[in-house]
Design an enzyme around this catalytic site. Structure first.
Site, PDB file in Angstrom:
ATOM      1  N   GLY A  27       0.830  -1.204   0.000  1.00  0.00           N
ATOM      2  CA  GLY A  27       0.000   0.000   0.000  1.00  0.00           C
ATOM      3  C   GLY A  27       0.854   1.240   0.000  1.00  0.00           C
ATOM      4  O   GLY A  27       0.487   2.266   0.573  1.00  0.00           O
ATOM      5  N   SER A 156      -4.594   0.280  14.000  1.00  0.00           N
ATOM      6  CA  SER A 156      -5.358   1.527  14.099  1.00  0.00           C
ATOM      7  C   SER A 156      -5.960   1.642  15.489  1.00  0.00           C
ATOM      8  O   SER A 156      -6.194   0.629  16.162  1.00  0.00           O
ATOM      9  CB  SER A 156      -6.484   1.530  13.054  1.00  0.00           C
ATOM     10  OG  SER A 156      -7.393   2.589  13.270  1.00  0.00           O
ATOM     11  N   TYR A 168     -13.525  -3.090   9.845  1.00  0.00           N
ATOM     12  CA  TYR A 168     -12.194  -2.496   9.977  1.00  0.00           C
ATOM     13  C   TYR A 168     -11.644  -2.683  11.385  1.00  0.00           C
ATOM     14  O   TYR A 168     -10.470  -3.031  11.572  1.00  0.00           O
ATOM     15  CB  TYR A 168     -12.297  -1.014   9.624  1.00  0.00           C
ATOM     16  CG  TYR A 168     -10.991  -0.269   9.558  1.00  0.00           C
ATOM     17  CD1 TYR A 168     -10.117  -0.444   8.492  1.00  0.00           C
ATOM     18  CD2 TYR A 168     -10.638   0.659  10.548  1.00  0.00           C
ATOM     19  CE1 TYR A 168      -8.930   0.263   8.418  1.00  0.00           C
ATOM     20  CE2 TYR A 168      -9.457   1.371  10.484  1.00  0.00           C
ATOM     21  CZ  TYR A 168      -8.610   1.167   9.412  1.00  0.00           C
ATOM     22  OH  TYR A 168      -7.425   1.867   9.341  1.00  0.00           O
ATOM     23  N   LYS A 172      -8.265  -4.708  12.313  1.00  0.00           N
ATOM     24  CA  LYS A 172      -7.126  -4.060  12.963  1.00  0.00           C
ATOM     25  C   LYS A 172      -6.826  -4.667  14.330  1.00  0.00           C
ATOM     26  O   LYS A 172      -5.664  -4.695  14.760  1.00  0.00           O
ATOM     27  CB  LYS A 172      -7.390  -2.554  13.080  1.00  0.00           C
ATOM     28  CG  LYS A 172      -7.351  -1.822  11.742  1.00  0.00           C
ATOM     29  CD  LYS A 172      -6.063  -2.074  10.982  1.00  0.00           C
ATOM     30  CE  LYS A 172      -5.884  -1.121   9.821  1.00  0.00           C
ATOM     31  NZ  LYS A 172      -4.638  -1.409   9.050  1.00  0.00           N
TER      32      LYS A 172
END
Length: 267
Positions: A27, A156, A168, A172
């Site tokens: 990424g 995160s 998400y 994470k």
């Protein structure tokens, strides 16, 4: 393409004789990933910028080279086993055996649970968790024989729970468990594994989040800054500096840790 050499403060007993040491950033085309790639290159590492969007990755790599560093761009789908194997083989062939891996690739598909589609759940898990697994498994094969390596996973603050981010947040949080497990498994081979967990970072991804929430980006940043102990939002360079610490020889006695780069106490 220039080839920087290590300075004395980047070398340590047991470090592999690579000049320069090779890092992979997934990424890495833009946002946090691009900042990490630039920061590692500035520290003297040769950087492979891996991304699904190879055109943008090429531009990021070209910027690093123009600044005097060493970088290449390689296309990869981190959730695809064959793509990962091919990308890592390309890096090893063109730059040398990778000794630093930053698992940064990620996507957002935010929604409340009752609105979340199964394919949005699967995509987030595939990129974050399966991607980190496939990349780490492929790269550790180059680290273990040399008895030296650094894996840095990007988690995160959402791992602690965040409304509208069940997929998400779960991914994470999984990254953190994955990090701690790999620290135990790979530690005997000189490989440290740590995670950096950013809070609100001003990127195109968070700008898109503002649009989905019906807020201006300035409003979203102001709200995030007000909730921060240091009263500002983060930048990609804040995250990159933390990653650079974990990727260096100075962190050789630090493994299995999660560092919250979030402007205040978390975790």
């Amino acid at each position: 393409m220039t080839t920087p050499t290590h300075t004395d403060d980047t070398l340590a007993p047991g470090a592999p004789p690579l000049t320069p040491r090779v890092a992979i950033v997934t990424g890495g085309a833009q946002g946090i990933g691009a900042a990490i790639a630039r920061r590692l290159a500035a520290a003297g590492l040769a950087v492979a910028v891996l991304d699904l969007n190879v055109d943008v990755a090429e531009a990021t790599a070209a910027g690093i080279v123009a600044a005097g560093g060493t970088a290449i761009a390689v296309a990869v789908d981190v959730g695809d086993e064959a793509s990962v194997a091919a990308a890592v083989a390309t890096v090893a062939e063109r730059l040398g055996a990778p000794q630093v891996l930053v698992n940064n690739a990620g996507v957002l598909r935010d929604n409340m649970l009752f609105k979340m589609r199964a394919d949005d759940w699967d995509l987030v898990m595939n990129v974050h968790l399966r991607g980190a697994f496939l990349m780490s498994r492929a790269v550790q094969a180059h680290m273990v024989p040399t008895k030296w390596g650094r894996i840095v996973n990007i988690s995160s603050t959402s791992a602690l729970g965040n409304r509208g981010q069940a997929n998400y947040a779960a991914a994470k949080a999984g990254i953190q468990g994955f990090t701690k497990t790999l620290a135990w498994e790979l530690g005997p081979f000189g490989v440290t594994v740590n995670a950096v967990a950013p809070g609100f970072i001003a990127t195109d991804m968070t700008r898109a989040s503002a649009e989905r929430m019906g807020l201006s980006f300035d409003e979203l940043k102001a709200n995030a800054a007000a909730a921060s102990a240091v009263r500002r939002v983060g930048s990609p360079d804040d995250v990159a500096d933390a990653v650079a610490y974990f990727a260096g020889t100075g962190a050789s006695f630090v493994s299995g840790q999660v560092l919250y780069v979030a402007g205040g106490p978390h975790g």
